[in-house]
Enzyme design. Structure first.
Site, PDB file in Angstrom:
ATOM      1  N   LYS A 205      10.148  -0.714   0.601  1.00  0.00           N
ATOM      2  CA  LYS A 205      10.685   0.726   0.949  1.00  0.00           C
ATOM      3  C   LYS A 205      11.497   1.384  -0.229  1.00  0.00           C
ATOM      4  O   LYS A 205      12.027   0.837  -0.987  1.00  0.00           O
ATOM      5  CB  LYS A 205      11.597   0.750   2.226  1.00  0.00           C
ATOM      6  CG  LYS A 205      10.659   0.126   3.482  1.00  0.00           C
ATOM      7  CD  LYS A 205      10.084   1.216   4.123  1.00  0.00           C
ATOM      8  CE  LYS A 205       9.099   0.701   5.343  1.00  0.00           C
ATOM      9  NZ  LYS A 205       9.869   0.440   6.380  1.00  0.00           N
TER      10      LYS A 205
ATOM     11  N   ARG B  32       8.017  -7.847   8.463  1.00  0.00           N
ATOM     12  CA  ARG B  32       6.670  -7.184   8.319  1.00  0.00           C
ATOM     13  C   ARG B  32       6.907  -6.846   6.635  1.00  0.00           C
ATOM     14  O   ARG B  32       7.651  -5.957   6.232  1.00  0.00           O
ATOM     15  CB  ARG B  32       6.667  -5.961   8.998  1.00  0.00           C
ATOM     16  CG  ARG B  32       5.339  -5.408   8.945  1.00  0.00           C
ATOM     17  CD  ARG B  32       5.252  -3.864   9.593  1.00  0.00           C
ATOM     18  NE  ARG B  32       4.082  -3.471   9.554  1.00  0.00           N
ATOM     19  CZ  ARG B  32       3.520  -2.443   8.718  1.00  0.00           C
ATOM     20  NH1 ARG B  32       4.497  -2.157   7.817  1.00  0.00           N
ATOM     21  NH2 ARG B  32       2.334  -1.867   8.596  1.00  0.00           N
TER      22      ARG B  32
END
Length: 303
Positions: free
Chosen positions: A246, A281
């Site tokens: 991210k 995840r």
């Protein structure tokens, strides 16, 4: 003082027991899209998707999460027909073990592949088709708010659902990062969505919650979620966290290339495990398996 951990009831999918609190489980990301933020266009053919699914399984994935709609900030929404076209053939092929059909060089696996498959979608029509094709979990970034039929539909299907916190849509979400009480507001949203899911007929032990790192969150807010993740334990559901590659990691590392954020992802994953994450995840399953095994040995009370 740490929040008391009450582990949710174990979940069994295709003979695999997810015994929450005993270890961290890895959900391998399989984006069959042309425009996902870090791997768009890499796995959007059936042969490349199957090859990646095989690699994720060999690397230690406990679940494969197939997504046909990019949810990166600003991503354009695709039609229902296009999402079905992208997702369903891949789910079918993974489930029946059709590796050798598309890629003769890949060894054929068991004709009834038992790895649980999750489908990342906000549409009940996709959820229904995916479960019919062999999927086991629905991963809805909207917590059933984009499609009012999603929660009743998942209840009818009898499968688990991931409920994630978001504000707005992927197109607009980064305009909605103004919170008075970040953790409190995320908690209240998830509490309401858990209650709505239960009211629709979904058992609590089939509900997984996700605080939504990167979805309507700033850099500082993503860090606060990781620091305070254990506060979501009292919702009584297993917790999924998706820090993989991210942008907040890129900012810390001054690294614009998402694929070069593996070890930053490792640090964020270890922090999430320390605070009670049940599922990570991730894109880089092999590396995160090593991280989770060591972090589990340090932080899990019940080994």
């Amino acid at each position: 003082m740490a929040t008391l951990r009450v582990n949710p009831t174990p979940l069994t999918l295709r003979g695999k027991i997810f015994d929450w609190g005993q270890r961290t489980y890895l959900m391998g990301v399989l984006n069959v899209t042309p425009d996902s933020f870090s791997d768009g266009g890499e796995f959007n053919t059936q042969s490349s998707a199957l090859a990646q699914a095989k690699y994720l399984m060999a690397s230690g994935a406990d679940i494969i999460d197939v997504g046909g709609q990019s949810t990166r900030p600003g991503a354009a929404e695709v039609s229902l027909e296009e999402e079905l076209h992208r997702v369903i053939p891949v789910v079918q092929a993974i489930r029946v073990g059709g590796w050798g059909l598309e890629n003769p060089g890949l060894e054929t696996i068991n004709s009834q592949s038992l790895i649980p498959i999750s489908v990342d979608t906000t549409r009940v029509a996709v959820a229904r088709a995916a479960v019919a094709a062999g999927a086991d979990i629905i991963n809805d970034i909207s917590s059933g708010t984009f499609d009012p039929d999603m929660l009743p539909g998942v209840a009818e299907l009898g499968v688990p659902i991931v409920l994630m916190h978001i504000r707005g849509t992927p197109q607009t979400m980064q305009q909605f990062t103004d919170y008075e009480d970040l953790i409190g507001e995320i908690y209240e949203f998830l509490e309401r969505r858990v209650e709505a899911a239960i009211a629709s007929g979904i058992a609590r032990d089939k509900i997984i919650i996700d605080p939504g790192i990167g979805f309507a969150k700033t850099y500082e807010q993503n860090l606060e979620i990781l620091r305070r993740l254990d506060e979501f334990r009292t919702l009584g559901c297993s917790i999924l966290v998706g820090p993989s590659r991210k942008s907040f990691i890129g900012r810390i590392l001054n690294q614009p290339d998402p694929k070069a954020r593996v070890w930053g992802t490792a640090a964020a994953s270890a922090a999430a495990i320390a605070k009670g994450a049940d599922i990570l995840r991730v894109h880089d399953v092999e590396e995160m398996q090593a991280v989770s095994r060591v972090a589990d040995a340090i932080f899990r009370i019940n080994k």
